[in-house]
Design a protein around this motif. Structure first.
Motif, short mmCIF file in Angstrom:
data_model
loop_
_atom_site.label_atom_id
_atom_site.label_comp_id
_atom_site.label_asym_id
_atom_site.label_seq_id
_atom_site.Cartn_x
_atom_site.Cartn_y
_atom_site.Cartn_z
N THR A 97 0.83 -1.35 -0.08
CA THR A 97 -0.16 0.17 -0.22
C THR A 97 1.03 1.34 -0.22
O THR A 97 0.70 2.21 -0.78
CB THR A 97 -0.84 0.03 1.11
OG1 THR A 97 -1.81 -1.14 1.24
CG2 THR A 97 -1.94 1.16 1.18
N LEU A 98 1.95 1.31 0.74
CA LEU A 98 2.72 2.42 0.76
C LEU A 98 3.43 2.51 -0.43
O LEU A 98 3.39 3.83 -0.99
CB LEU A 98 3.92 2.16 1.85
CG LEU A 98 3.59 2.30 3.26
CD1 LEU A 98 4.38 1.53 4.46
CD2 LEU A 98 3.56 3.53 3.67
N GLU A 156 2.30 1.56 -3.38
CA GLU A 156 1.31 1.97 -4.60
C GLU A 156 0.78 3.50 -4.22
O GLU A 156 0.48 4.02 -5.42
CB GLU A 156 0.04 0.92 -4.30
CG GLU A 156 0.28 -0.39 -4.73
CD GLU A 156 -0.90 -1.04 -4.23
OE1 GLU A 156 -1.84 -0.83 -3.65
OE2 GLU A 156 -0.60 -2.51 -4.59
N ARG A 157 1.06 3.90 -3.11
CA ARG A 157 0.63 5.43 -2.96
C ARG A 157 1.76 6.36 -2.86
O ARG A 157 1.68 7.61 -2.66
CB ARG A 157 0.13 5.46 -1.46
CG ARG A 157 -1.32 4.68 -1.41
CD ARG A 157 -1.90 4.87 0.00
NE ARG A 157 -2.55 6.11 0.41
CZ ARG A 157 -3.81 6.35 0.28
NH1 ARG A 157 -4.55 5.57 -0.36
NH2 ARG A 157 -4.21 7.66 0.58
N GLY A 158 2.81 5.82 -3.53
CA GLY A 158 4.02 6.66 -3.82
C GLY A 158 5.33 6.77 -3.03
O GLY A 158 6.12 7.77 -3.15
N ARG A 181 -1.98 3.16 4.24
CA ARG A 181 -2.70 4.34 3.82
C ARG A 181 -2.38 5.34 5.04
O ARG A 181 -2.01 6.33 4.42
CB ARG A 181 -4.36 3.96 3.78
CG ARG A 181 -4.57 3.25 2.33
CD ARG A 181 -6.03 2.72 2.59
NE ARG A 181 -6.32 2.14 1.32
CZ ARG A 181 -7.64 1.62 1.17
NH1 ARG A 181 -8.55 1.49 2.26
NH2 ARG A 181 -7.81 0.93 0.35
N HIS A 182 -2.59 5.02 6.21
CA HIS A 182 -2.29 6.12 7.04
C HIS A 182 -0.85 6.65 7.35
O HIS A 182 -0.68 7.87 6.99
CB HIS A 182 -2.75 5.69 8.62
CG HIS A 182 -2.69 6.58 9.65
ND1 HIS A 182 -3.57 7.66 9.72
CD2 HIS A 182 -1.84 6.72 10.67
CE1 HIS A 182 -3.13 8.45 10.71
NE2 HIS A 182 -1.99 8.11 11.39
N SER A 234 1.40 6.48 4.65
CA SER A 234 1.83 7.02 3.59
C SER A 234 1.37 8.45 3.53
O SER A 234 2.04 9.37 3.16
CB SER A 234 0.90 6.58 2.34
OG SER A 234 -0.47 6.58 2.30
N GLY A 235 0.17 8.81 4.26
CA GLY A 235 -0.22 10.29 4.38
C GLY A 235 0.60 11.09 5.18
O GLY A 235 0.92 12.13 4.91
N ARG A 247 4.06 11.75 3.21
CA ARG A 247 4.09 12.62 2.42
C ARG A 247 3.93 14.04 2.89
O ARG A 247 4.27 15.07 2.36
CB ARG A 247 2.65 12.64 1.41
CG ARG A 247 2.69 11.26 0.53
CD ARG A 247 1.77 11.18 -0.60
NE ARG A 247 0.38 11.43 -0.03
CZ ARG A 247 -0.45 10.42 -0.05
NH1 ARG A 247 0.06 9.17 -0.02
NH2 ARG A 247 -1.59 10.54 0.79
#
Length: 328
Positions: free
Chosen positions: A21-22, A24-26, A319-320, A322-323, A326
């Protein structure tokens, strides 16, 4: 090991899905570490005399759209199949459950056979030290290993964790499990699916014939003992455990047909209580998260640890984090 933006300790299903997930989210600088020789954790398959048998998770069910979308993709790719069950399908990997884990981790370049022994805070993150004395730094840390191992690691480390959250985690009980792996030379009396989890001898949770399951050309049986039986016998000699298991399996295969027996001891197999959040933050200022199959979404109606809870916990944590990464 190397320095990284995000490091994940534990390459079971939750750790793999957090890492995927990390990425995939850049977030490209992700390090996945595990003390074992393979990824997968309890998605475990053992080779036995030219055959093979799953000796961790045998199958998974689907209750969420999130997992169903992935399962549809895996079915199309030929990675999994509908094993049995209607109207609630049980899915399994066509080549053994560990193969599915390896496919999901294929591009993650995991660091294996590396046990993290201590964690300490560093500028902007954490420093990890392995059993061999290697060190690395990471900005964010996700731990997905079994909770008793996670607690032991944190208690040996110099990290200022939230004591209330840690006490909540300590209240989770995790039962052990024994799995007997029987190589037999004759057919079993198990159902055509090869799976049975009802009307079994006391102490037995499920029995699986992997030839009927369709993952091996040799007849190999996995017999799972429940948590109470496993706790009672966990420190017994292996010869006594094998004797007890043979007594319980004799109604499903003839004792004379048993060619070999192996025992797998899962010290931490099944949580008897759960946490109704997909992950927890253990640090007031730094990104230190724990996740795994014990961490269920609030809307999870099953209320028990399983493949799907591990899958969804890993994604939610990825997801959390990765936010957060960023924003840095």
């Amino acid at each position: 090991m190397r320095d990284a933006q995000v490091t994940i300790i534990g390459a079971g299903l939750s750790g793999i899905m957090a890492a995927r997930t990390l990425v995939e989210r850049g977030v490209e600088d992700v390090q996945l570490i595990d003390k074992g020789r393979s990824v997968g954790g309890r998605l475990a398959t053992r080779r036995i005399e030219g055959g093979k048998a799953d000796h961790g998770a045998q199958f998974f069910t689907v209750r969420s759209n999130e997992l169903q979308q992935s399962v549809d993709d895996w079915l199309e790719k030929g990675w999994v199949k509908h094993w049995f069950g209607d109207p609630y399908p049980r899915y399994t990997s066509i080549d053994g459950m560990n193969t599915l884990a390896k496919r999901l981790a294929e591009d993650l370049d995991p660091v294996l056979e590396t046990r993290i022994t201590t964690i300490k805070e560093s500028i902007g993150g954490f420093q990890l030290t392995s059993e061999s004395g290697e060190t690395c730094t990471t900005g964010a840390l996700i731990i997905t290993s079994p909770l008793p191992q996670t607690i032991a690691l944190l208690e040996k480390s110099t990290v200022s964790v939230d004591s209330d959250v840690l006490e909540k985690v300590k209240r989770i009980n995790v039962d052990p499990a024994f799995v007997g792996l029987f190589e037999v030379t004759s057919n079993t009396s198990l159902p055509p699916s090869g799976h049975k989890d009802e009307n079994l001898p006391s102490g037995v949770e499920r029995i699986v014939d992997h030839y009927k399951k369709g993952i091996t050309e040799k007849c190999i049986i996995s017999m799972y003992m429940d948590g109470e039986w496993s706790k009672e016998y966990f420190e017994e000699d292996e010869s006594e455990i094998i004797h007890q298991m043979k007594e319980k399996i004799k109604d499903y295969c003839t004792i004379s047909s048993i060619r070999s027996v192996q025992i797998k001891r899962w010290r931490y197999a099944q949580s008897t209580n759960i946490i109704h959040k997909p992950f927890l933050n253990l640090h007031e200022a730094l990104p230190l998260y724990i996740a795994g199959d014990t961490f269920l979404h609030e809307d999870d109606e099953a209320s028990r640890t399983r493949f799907e809870s591990a899958f969804r916990s890993g994604i939610a944590t990825g997801r959390h984090v990765s936010g957060l990464v960023r924003q840095l």
